[in-house]
Design an enzyme around this catalytic site. Structure first.
Site, PDB file in Angstrom:
ATOM      1  N   ASP A   1     -19.898 -14.091  28.421  1.00  0.00           N
ATOM      2  CA  ASP A   1     -20.681 -13.317  27.458  1.00  0.00           C
ATOM      3  C   ASP A   1     -20.147 -11.884  27.434  1.00  0.00           C
ATOM      4  OD1 ASP A   1     -22.550 -12.170  25.828  1.00  0.00           O
ATOM      5  OD2 ASP A   1     -24.292 -12.644  27.055  1.00  0.00           O
ATOM      6  N   HIS A   2     -19.110 -11.664  26.628  1.00  0.00           N
ATOM      7  CA  HIS A   2     -18.418 -10.376  26.593  1.00  0.00           C
ATOM      8  C   HIS A   2     -18.468  -9.754  25.201  1.00  0.00           C
ATOM      9  CE1 HIS A   2     -15.724 -10.194  30.390  1.00  0.00           C
ATOM     10  NE2 HIS A   2     -16.795 -10.933  30.628  1.00  0.00           N
TER      11      HIS A   2
ATOM     12  N   GLY B   1     -23.449  -7.047  35.235  1.00  0.00           N
ATOM     13  CA  GLY B   1     -22.616  -6.627  34.122  1.00  0.00           C
ATOM     14  C   GLY B   1     -21.435  -5.738  34.463  1.00  0.00           C
ATOM     15  N   GLU B   2     -20.686  -5.405  33.396  1.00  0.00           N
ATOM     16  CA  GLU B   2     -19.509  -4.534  33.508  1.00  0.00           C
ATOM     17  C   GLU B   2     -19.536  -3.490  32.396  1.00  0.00           C
ATOM     18  OE1 GLU B   2     -18.606  -7.820  32.296  1.00  0.00           O
ATOM     19  OE2 GLU B   2     -18.828  -8.765  34.256  1.00  0.00           O
TER      20      GLU B   2
ATOM     21  N   THR C   1     -18.324 -15.911  42.322  1.00  0.00           N
ATOM     22  CA  THR C   1     -16.987 -16.198  41.798  1.00  0.00           C
ATOM     23  C   THR C   1     -15.944 -16.365  42.896  1.00  0.00           C
ATOM     24  OG1 THR C   1     -16.584 -13.820  41.523  1.00  0.00           O
ATOM     25  CG2 THR C   1     -17.424 -15.035  39.611  1.00  0.00           C
TER      26      THR C   1
ATOM     27  N   LYS D   1     -15.611  -4.147  42.172  1.00  0.00           N
ATOM     28  CA  LYS D   1     -15.937  -2.732  42.084  1.00  0.00           C
ATOM     29  C   LYS D   1     -15.100  -2.042  41.017  1.00  0.00           C
ATOM     30  CE  LYS D   1     -17.737  -2.023  46.750  1.00  0.00           C
ATOM     31  NZ  LYS D   1     -17.621  -1.261  48.013  1.00  0.00           N
TER      32      LYS D   1
ATOM     33  N   SER E   1     -23.233 -10.976  45.220  1.00  0.00           N
ATOM     34  CA  SER E   1     -22.006 -10.648  45.954  1.00  0.00           C
ATOM     35  C   SER E   1     -22.298 -10.129  47.350  1.00  0.00           C
ATOM     36  CB  SER E   1     -21.204  -9.589  45.179  1.00  0.00           C
ATOM     37  OG  SER E   1     -21.990  -8.426  44.969  1.00  0.00           O
TER      38      SER E   1
END
Length: 320
Positions: free
Chosen positions: A37-38, A106-107, A190, A241, A172
């Protein structure tokens, strides 16, 4: 037996192609279809980024058996959490209960399009509030919520599947694993890290699904596969990160400019050797994951990959 998934990679295919690949993957025998989802691709060479939720609606209608999942959606900037609950429930109805809502923090790459990217501490606070909003709405409750980051004066989701949409949370570390156990119905990671599974179990998540994802590049020519992986997936080893903070494809181009082909191929299995790809998948199985979705790197290779998976890869994975 592990649940074998196929990744609808929005960064490397257009919306019509993704729906076609979903139908093919279900016919090939994959158990689950997960979708990224990007708003942007990681690198310009990937070349795509359609709206995942429109694609999910079409996939829900075009398929009948495979489970569906967002992998993952960020509910803190680009989407308000109350709206995430509404659209997740709609996909749950369209898919006759086959959908799981995968959530993550998110990113910058995808979320800065609606404003500034918050500091990591603030993002984690926002994310916890978001799941506190989404969970009761999925369950059919009328919600009034007032937090430090979100206000929901009055919300109720009218169209929901017979069973509430399940929610899995990306983790994470211990804090996010505990959050996944408290609010979710599964954990997403991941990396094939047994420790994250153990932290999740210790926090109360034992017995719930554990979702992982492995990138491979199948093809008859290993050298060509290595080139494809380097061209389109060299960002993969930068670390979360870094990946969470860079704002656009140009930034990922710059950050990965010194990553060598050998570096990427070391972490992503390439070529025609089915044993190599099975071994990459098995790392997640050995770490305790119950669901593992495969990413086939390279948009143009999907039909070839799906034919090969039906004949060679899936029968081997069913033996694990």
């Amino acid at each position: 037996m592990v649940n074998v998934g196929y990744t609808l990679m929005c960064e490397q295919a257009g919306p019509k192609e993704l729906v076609d690949y979903a139908v093919r993957a279900e016919a090939a025998g994959f158990d689950q279809l997960v979708i990224s989802d990007h708003y942007y691709p990681w690198l310009e060479s990937q070349g795509h980024s359609p709206y995942a939720w429109s694609v999910l609606g079409a996939v829900a209608h075009a398929t009948s058996r495979a489970e569906l999942m967002s992998f993952v959606t960020c509910p803190i900037r680009r989407y308000h959490p109350a709206v995430v609950a509404q659209k997740a429930s709609t996909i749950g109805v369209l898919s006759d209960g086959r959908f799981t809502l995968g959530l993550g923090a998110g990113e910058n790459l995808n979320e800065h399009v609606v404003g500034g990217w918050p500091h990591v501490q603030q993002r984690h606070e926002m994310f916890e509030e978001a799941v506190q909003i989404i969970r009761p709405l999925l369950n059919g409750e009328t919600l009034t919520f007032s937090g430090n980051h979100y206000d929901v004066p009055d919300a109720y989701v009218w169209d929901r599947p017979d069973r509430p949409v399940r929610m899995a949370i990306a983790a994470s570390g211990r804090q996010s694993a505990t959050l996944a156990a408290e609010y979710g119905n599964g954990i997403i990671a991941t990396e094939p890290d047994r420790h994250i599974i153990e932290m999740y179990d210790d926090a109360g998540g034992a017995g719930q699904p554990r979702y992982g994802q492995v990138a491979i590049c199948y093809g008859p020519d290993e050298a060509e596969c290595r080139k494809i992986v380097h061209d389109q997936f060299r960002w993969f080893g930068l670390g979360w990160k870094v990946n969470a903070e860079l704002p656009g494809p140009d930034s990922f181009e710059a950050a990965s400019q010194y990553v060598r082909e050998d570096d990427v191929a070391e972490g992503i299995s390439c070529g025609p050797d089915v044993d190599r790809h099975v071994a990459a998948f098995k790392k997640f199985v050995d770490a305790g994951f119950s669901h593992v979705a495969i990413v086939q790197v390279g948009g143009g290779s999907q039909p070839m990959f799906l034919d090969w998976a039906r004949e060679e890869l899936l029968p081997r994975l069913r033996q694990l």
